[in-house]
Design a protein around this motif. Structure first.
Motif, PDB file in Angstrom:
ATOM      1  N   SER A 159      51.092 -54.287   6.138  1.00  0.00           N
ATOM      2  CA  SER A 159      50.510 -53.099   5.528  1.00  0.00           C
ATOM      3  C   SER A 159      50.835 -51.825   6.298  1.00  0.00           C
ATOM      4  N   GLN A 160      51.207 -51.954   7.562  1.00  0.00           N
ATOM      5  CA  GLN A 160      51.502 -50.778   8.362  1.00  0.00           C
ATOM      6  C   GLN A 160      52.712 -51.035   9.254  1.00  0.00           C
ATOM      7  N   THR A 161      53.701 -50.180   9.120  1.00  0.00           N
ATOM      8  CA  THR A 161      54.856 -50.266   9.997  1.00  0.00           C
ATOM      9  C   THR A 161      54.806 -49.100  10.969  1.00  0.00           C
ATOM     10  N   LYS A 162      55.730 -49.060  11.899  1.00  0.00           N
ATOM     11  CA  LYS A 162      55.705 -48.009  12.911  1.00  0.00           C
ATOM     12  C   LYS A 162      55.800 -46.619  12.297  1.00  0.00           C
ATOM     13  N   GLY A 163      56.561 -46.450  11.228  1.00  0.00           N
ATOM     14  CA  GLY A 163      56.723 -45.150  10.605  1.00  0.00           C
ATOM     15  C   GLY A 163      55.531 -44.709   9.778  1.00  0.00           C
ATOM     16  N   ASP A 164      54.627 -45.625   9.449  1.00  0.00           N
ATOM     17  CA  ASP A 164      53.494 -45.300   8.593  1.00  0.00           C
ATOM     18  C   ASP A 164      52.256 -44.875   9.373  1.00  0.00           C
ATOM     19  N   SER A 165      52.319 -44.831  10.685  1.00  0.00           N
ATOM     20  CA  SER A 165      51.124 -44.521  11.463  1.00  0.00           C
ATOM     21  C   SER A 165      50.709 -43.075  11.226  1.00  0.00           C
ATOM     22  N   GLU A 166      49.406 -42.850  11.261  1.00  0.00           N
ATOM     23  CA  GLU A 166      48.861 -41.533  11.000  1.00  0.00           C
ATOM     24  C   GLU A 166      47.810 -41.223  12.061  1.00  0.00           C
ATOM     25  N   MET A 167      47.738 -39.980  12.455  1.00  0.00           N
ATOM     26  CA  MET A 167      46.795 -39.596  13.487  1.00  0.00           C
ATOM     27  C   MET A 167      45.355 -39.720  12.977  1.00  0.00           C
ATOM     28  N   MET A 168      44.469 -40.201  13.837  1.00  0.00           N
ATOM     29  CA  MET A 168      43.055 -40.331  13.489  1.00  0.00           C
ATOM     30  C   MET A 168      42.314 -39.091  13.980  1.00  0.00           C
ATOM     31  N   VAL A 169      41.380 -38.616  13.143  1.00  0.00           N
ATOM     32  CA  VAL A 169      40.551 -37.464  13.503  1.00  0.00           C
ATOM     33  C   VAL A 169      39.088 -37.857  13.353  1.00  0.00           C
ATOM     34  N   ARG A 170      38.191 -37.065  13.949  1.00  0.00           N
ATOM     35  CA  ARG A 170      36.772 -37.387  13.922  1.00  0.00           C
ATOM     36  C   ARG A 170      36.021 -36.386  13.060  1.00  0.00           C
ATOM     37  N   CYS A 171      35.148 -36.884  12.223  1.00  0.00           N
ATOM     38  CA  CYS A 171      34.272 -36.031  11.422  1.00  0.00           C
ATOM     39  C   CYS A 171      33.293 -35.349  12.378  1.00  0.00           C
ATOM     40  N   GLU A 172      33.189 -34.037  12.290  1.00  0.00           N
ATOM     41  CA  GLU A 172      32.318 -33.294  13.201  1.00  0.00           C
ATOM     42  C   GLU A 172      30.845 -33.549  12.924  1.00  0.00           C
ATOM     43  N   GLU A 173      30.512 -33.982  11.737  1.00  0.00           N
ATOM     44  CA  GLU A 173      29.108 -34.204  11.392  1.00  0.00           C
ATOM     45  C   GLU A 173      28.628 -35.601  11.794  1.00  0.00           C
ATOM     46  N   SER A 208      43.214 -38.372   5.028  1.00  0.00           N
ATOM     47  CA  SER A 208      42.012 -38.568   4.218  1.00  0.00           C
ATOM     48  C   SER A 208      40.911 -37.578   4.559  1.00  0.00           C
ATOM     49  N   ALA A 209      41.082 -36.831   5.632  1.00  0.00           N
ATOM     50  CA  ALA A 209      40.036 -35.923   6.098  1.00  0.00           C
ATOM     51  C   ALA A 209      40.132 -34.571   5.400  1.00  0.00           C
ATOM     52  N   ILE A 210      39.000 -33.879   5.390  1.00  0.00           N
ATOM     53  CA  ILE A 210      38.923 -32.514   4.871  1.00  0.00           C
ATOM     54  C   ILE A 210      38.961 -31.593   6.080  1.00  0.00           C
ATOM     55  N   LYS A 211      39.930 -30.668   6.086  1.00  0.00           N
ATOM     56  CA  LYS A 211      40.077 -29.779   7.238  1.00  0.00           C
ATOM     57  C   LYS A 211      39.471 -28.421   6.897  1.00  0.00           C
ATOM     58  N   ALA A 212      38.622 -27.953   7.800  1.00  0.00           N
ATOM     59  CA  ALA A 212      38.024 -26.625   7.652  1.00  0.00           C
ATOM     60  C   ALA A 212      38.172 -25.932   9.005  1.00  0.00           C
ATOM     61  N   GLY A 213      39.139 -25.035   9.074  1.00  0.00           N
ATOM     62  CA  GLY A 213      39.416 -24.373  10.356  1.00  0.00           C
ATOM     63  C   GLY A 213      39.986 -25.373  11.330  1.00  0.00           C
ATOM     64  N   GLU A 214      39.348 -25.514  12.475  1.00  0.00           N
ATOM     65  CA  GLU A 214      39.813 -26.489  13.471  1.00  0.00           C
ATOM     66  C   GLU A 214      39.048 -27.793  13.394  1.00  0.00           C
ATOM     67  N   TYR A 215      38.106 -27.925  12.443  1.00  0.00           N
ATOM     68  CA  TYR A 215      37.264 -29.103  12.320  1.00  0.00           C
ATOM     69  C   TYR A 215      37.712 -29.993  11.160  1.00  0.00           C
ATOM     70  N   TYR A 216      37.396 -31.276  11.274  1.00  0.00           N
ATOM     71  CA  TYR A 216      37.683 -32.242  10.228  1.00  0.00           C
ATOM     72  C   TYR A 216      36.375 -32.873   9.763  1.00  0.00           C
ATOM     73  N   PHE A 217      36.328 -33.231   8.470  1.00  0.00           N
ATOM     74  CA  PHE A 217      35.142 -33.853   7.893  1.00  0.00           C
ATOM     75  C   PHE A 217      35.556 -35.009   7.004  1.00  0.00           C
ATOM     76  N   CYS A 218      34.654 -35.990   6.880  1.00  0.00           N
ATOM     77  CA  CYS A 218      34.971 -37.163   6.059  1.00  0.00           C
ATOM     78  C   CYS A 218      34.631 -36.939   4.587  1.00  0.00           C
ATOM     79  N   CYS A 219      33.740 -35.979   4.274  1.00  0.00           N
ATOM     80  CA  CYS A 219      33.367 -35.709   2.873  1.00  0.00           C
ATOM     81  C   CYS A 219      32.891 -34.264   2.749  1.00  0.00           C
ATOM     82  N   PRO A 220      32.875 -33.735   1.544  1.00  0.00           N
ATOM     83  CA  PRO A 220      32.428 -32.341   1.353  1.00  0.00           C
ATOM     84  C   PRO A 220      30.963 -32.129   1.748  1.00  0.00           C
ATOM     85  N   GLU A 221      30.126 -33.151   1.604  1.00  0.00           N
ATOM     86  CA  GLU A 221      28.713 -33.015   1.978  1.00  0.00           C
ATOM     87  C   GLU A 221      28.558 -32.762   3.473  1.00  0.00           C
ATOM     88  N   HIS A 222      29.351 -33.459   4.282  1.00  0.00           N
ATOM     89  CA  HIS A 222      29.279 -33.260   5.726  1.00  0.00           C
ATOM     90  C   HIS A 222      29.842 -31.898   6.115  1.00  0.00           C
TER      91      HIS A 222
END
Length: 82
Positions: free
Chosen positions: A38-52, A61-75
């Motif tokens: 399911s994942q090869t070396k070229g498919d890797s993606e950086m992981m980010v943390r939801c600030e909330e 998959s994250a929502i970026k707002a400025g320098e912050y990342y969020f997992c959903c619009p509610e957060h």
């Protein structure tokens, strides 16, 4: 009594050798990409943390707002209210 112990040791050694041969044969039967198909070396993606909620998720998959990342619009909305 010693003959029984010798037979037991020989049986254990034969069982162990057979198991190792079976493992080697199974490893040879697998194709190189099967283990992580399911994942090869070229498919890797950086992981980010939801600030909330502090959950880690792929950057795509994250929502970026400025320098912050969020997992959903509610957060994102909850974080911006604070």
């Amino acid at each position: 009594m010693s003959l029984l112990i010798v037979r037991l040791v020989v049986f254990v050694l034969l069982f162990w050798a057979g198991f190792r041969i079976w493992q080697f044969w199974q490893a040879k039967q697998q194709l190189p990409g099967d283990k992580y198909s399911s994942q090869t070396k070229g498919d890797s993606e950086m992981m980010v943390r939801c600030e909330e909620c502090k959950v880690h998720l792929p950057q795509g998959s994250a929502i970026k707002a400025g320098e912050y990342y969020f997992c959903c619009p509610e957060h994102q909305a909850s974080f911006e209210k604070e």
